[in-house]
Design a protein around this motif. Sequence first.
Motif, PDB file in Angstrom:
ATOM      1  N   SER A 336       0.846  -1.182   0.000  1.00 54.44           N
ATOM      2  CA  SER A 336       0.000   0.000   0.000  1.00 54.44           C
ATOM      3  C   SER A 336       0.887   1.239   0.000  1.00 54.44           C
ATOM      4  O   SER A 336       2.072   1.180   0.343  1.00 54.44           O
ATOM      5  N   LEU A 337       0.293   2.360  -0.378  1.00 50.44           N
ATOM      6  CA  LEU A 337       0.993   3.645  -0.448  1.00 50.44           C
ATOM      7  C   LEU A 337       0.164   4.688   0.297  1.00 50.44           C
ATOM      8  O   LEU A 337      -0.450   5.579  -0.314  1.00 50.44           O
ATOM      9  N   PRO A 338       0.109   4.614   1.617  1.00 46.56           N
ATOM     10  CA  PRO A 338      -0.807   5.471   2.372  1.00 46.56           C
ATOM     11  C   PRO A 338      -0.533   6.967   2.228  1.00 46.56           C
ATOM     12  O   PRO A 338      -1.481   7.762   2.121  1.00 46.56           O
ATOM     13  N   GLU A 339       0.734   7.372   2.210  1.00 50.53           N
ATOM     14  CA  GLU A 339       1.025   8.796   2.077  1.00 50.53           C
ATOM     15  C   GLU A 339       0.608   9.307   0.697  1.00 50.53           C
ATOM     16  O   GLU A 339       0.038  10.395   0.564  1.00 50.53           O
ATOM     17  N   THR A 340       0.880   8.507  -0.325  1.00 51.92           N
ATOM     18  CA  THR A 340       0.499   8.889  -1.679  1.00 51.92           C
ATOM     19  C   THR A 340      -1.012   8.993  -1.805  1.00 51.92           C
ATOM     20  O   THR A 340      -1.540   9.971  -2.347  1.00 51.92           O
ATOM     21  N   ASP A 341      -1.727   8.005  -1.305  1.00 54.74           N
ATOM     22  CA  ASP A 341      -3.183   8.010  -1.417  1.00 54.74           C
ATOM     23  C   ASP A 341      -3.789   9.198  -0.677  1.00 54.74           C
ATOM     24  O   ASP A 341      -4.742   9.833  -1.159  1.00 54.74           O
ATOM     25  N   THR A 342      -3.256   9.517   0.488  1.00 56.20           N
ATOM     26  CA  THR A 342      -3.765  10.654   1.262  1.00 56.20           C
ATOM     27  C   THR A 342      -3.502  11.961   0.530  1.00 56.20           C
ATOM     28  O   THR A 342      -4.375  12.841   0.451  1.00 56.20           O
ATOM     29  N   LEU A 343      -2.313  12.093  -0.029  1.00 56.83           N
ATOM     30  CA  LEU A 343      -1.935  13.326  -0.717  1.00 56.83           C
ATOM     31  C   LEU A 343      -2.884  13.637  -1.863  1.00 56.83           C
ATOM     32  O   LEU A 343      -3.297  14.795  -2.050  1.00 56.83           O
ATOM     33  N   TYR A 344      -3.252  12.628  -2.632  1.00 51.55           N
ATOM     34  CA  TYR A 344      -4.006  12.880  -3.857  1.00 51.55           C
ATOM     35  C   TYR A 344      -5.430  13.347  -3.608  1.00 51.55           C
ATOM     36  O   TYR A 344      -6.085  13.817  -4.534  1.00 51.55           O
ATOM     37  N   ARG A 345      -5.893  13.267  -2.404  1.00 50.67           N
ATOM     38  CA  ARG A 345      -7.217  13.790  -2.084  1.00 50.67           C
ATOM     39  C   ARG A 345      -7.163  15.255  -1.691  1.00 50.67           C
ATOM     40  O   ARG A 345      -8.218  15.862  -1.469  1.00 50.67           O
ATOM     41  N   SER A 346      -5.970  15.826  -1.609  1.00 47.92           N
ATOM     42  CA  SER A 346      -5.866  17.155  -1.012  1.00 47.92           C
ATOM     43  C   SER A 346      -5.126  18.200  -1.847  1.00 47.92           C
ATOM     44  O   SER A 346      -5.176  19.385  -1.529  1.00 47.92           O
ATOM     45  N   ILE A 347      -4.439  17.806  -2.926  1.00 51.78           N
ATOM     46  CA  ILE A 347      -3.548  18.733  -3.629  1.00 51.78           C
ATOM     47  C   ILE A 347      -4.276  19.644  -4.617  1.00 51.78           C
ATOM     48  O   ILE A 347      -5.252  19.246  -5.257  1.00 51.78           O
ATOM     49  N   VAL A 348      -3.763  20.870  -4.736  1.00 58.38           N
ATOM     50  CA  VAL A 348      -4.231  21.845  -5.722  1.00 58.38           C
ATOM     51  C   VAL A 348      -3.033  22.650  -6.204  1.00 58.38           C
ATOM     52  O   VAL A 348      -2.241  23.153  -5.395  1.00 58.38           O
ATOM     53  N   SER A 349      -2.886  22.785  -7.519  1.00 65.05           N
ATOM     54  CA  SER A 349      -1.804  23.578  -8.104  1.00 65.05           C
ATOM     55  C   SER A 349      -2.299  24.980  -8.407  1.00 65.05           C
ATOM     56  O   SER A 349      -3.348  25.163  -9.038  1.00 65.05           O
ATOM     57  N   LEU A 350      -1.519  25.983  -7.991  1.00 65.81           N
ATOM     58  CA  LEU A 350      -1.832  27.391  -8.221  1.00 65.81           C
ATOM     59  C   LEU A 350      -0.995  27.931  -9.383  1.00 65.81           C
ATOM     60  O   LEU A 350       0.000  27.317  -9.779  1.00 65.81           O
ATOM     61  N   PRO A 351      -1.359  29.086  -9.939  1.00 68.20           N
ATOM     62  CA  PRO A 351      -0.559  29.665 -11.030  1.00 68.20           C
ATOM     63  C   PRO A 351       0.893  29.865 -10.616  1.00 68.20           C
ATOM     64  O   PRO A 351       1.175  30.418  -9.546  1.00 68.20           O
ATOM     65  N   MET A 352       1.815  29.411 -11.465  1.00 68.25           N
ATOM     66  CA  MET A 352       3.246  29.566 -11.166  1.00 68.25           C
ATOM     67  C   MET A 352       4.056  29.617 -12.455  1.00 68.25           C
ATOM     68  O   MET A 352       4.183  28.608 -13.156  1.00 68.25           O
ATOM     69  N   TYR A 353       4.563  30.783 -12.777  1.00 72.18           N
ATOM     70  CA  TYR A 353       5.505  30.989 -13.877  1.00 72.18           C
ATOM     71  C   TYR A 353       6.094  32.380 -13.702  1.00 72.18           C
ATOM     72  O   TYR A 353       5.471  33.271 -13.112  1.00 72.18           O
ATOM     73  N   PRO A 354       7.342  32.587 -14.159  1.00 72.29           N
ATOM     74  CA  PRO A 354       8.029  33.843 -13.854  1.00 72.29           C
ATOM     75  C   PRO A 354       7.427  35.065 -14.514  1.00 72.29           C
ATOM     76  O   PRO A 354       7.692  36.194 -14.080  1.00 72.29           O
ATOM     77  N   GLU A 355       6.595  34.873 -15.537  1.00 71.38           N
ATOM     78  CA  GLU A 355       6.000  36.014 -16.231  1.00 71.38           C
ATOM     79  C   GLU A 355       4.751  36.555 -15.534  1.00 71.38           C
ATOM     80  O   GLU A 355       4.149  37.521 -16.018  1.00 71.38           O
TER      81      GLU A 355
END
Length: 373
Positions: A336-355
């Motif tokens: 099992s991959l408990p940390e991985t499974d938990t993480l995927y229920r919670s992540i969100v990517s925000l805008p990120m680029y130098p421009e």
Amino acid sequence: MNNEIPVVNPKARYLRHQKSIESAVFEVLGSGRYIRDAHVGSFERDFAQAMRSAHCIGVATGTDAIFFALKALGIGTGDEVITVAHTAVATVAAIELTGARARFVDIEPDTLCLDSTLVAAAITPATKAIVPVHIYGQPARMPAIMKVAREHGVHVVEDCAQSHGASRGDQPVGSSGACAAYSFYPTKNLGCFGDGGAITTNDQTLAERLRLLTQYGWRERYITEIPGSGNSRLDEIHAATLSHLLTALEGDNERRRGIAALYSEACLASGTGITPPYQEAGTRHAFHLYVVRLQPEQRDRFRSYLASLGIHTALHYPLPIHQQPAYQHTLRDGESLPETDTLYRSIVSLPMYPELSENEVQRVCDALAGWRD
């Protein structure tokens, strides 16, 4: 809405460097030489130096970079390669293209990279390599991973597709293992305007084998020295544009770190459980992506809230590899991959680029600080 803020914006990079990029492209077009010529050679030398490696071999994609790195190390059918399920599918696709099987190990709860304390227990007689992923631009704990690899006599290929310019102490990522694989996909910290990739190594014999494997086994044109060789080459146009963009990489990464610092401050100011990315002392995160964590029940509301303000978000990734239809066979009974499974229920990517403009960064910060579930 004309004032929407995308998660990534490769067009903004083009517009910022438009004059230099177009000049480089037209120079190549006018030369009449488009494959593995002077611009590729120049970029390979400059990129190797920037990554503090002795050799660089340009290839067509980041996926090819991992595949040929493993193939050059003799990885093939019947072998196992340890990696993580928290990565782009390209990592695992490249492993399986060699005929080997991916063996997943869980991630650390802070760095979100391969947990070195779990690697030794996953090694079997079939294990031939470890592929740690410097996910989102976060340096994996390579000293510990290398220690395990040396003790068990297995190769290490670093997946640096998201970590151009990241480092641990004064050591850049990609300089610990036998070799490292990079992607120059348009949204990467160093990205071209199409597909591209590279392999770096300090091993001259390995570098020579990689050059043969990635161009039909040729040392002399049209004379194939080793069977089973492919064709994966970085082209001259991409190399010429990458050479220019490489000069901006360090400044762009500093801009990313500056934006990340403002975002993290705003996350903490909200007081409503937005967890910013972990930054380990003594490392330099490349912030290819800026990924926050929330309680799973908050995530959809949080994304809707930002969308209402014209701020786009994404999930990197919607599912871990071992939950995707093509790879559900990869975990063995009892694993099992408990940390991985938990993480995927919670992540969100925000805008990120130098421009990102100062106004756009402030809008995101204000939205983060103002979030109330």
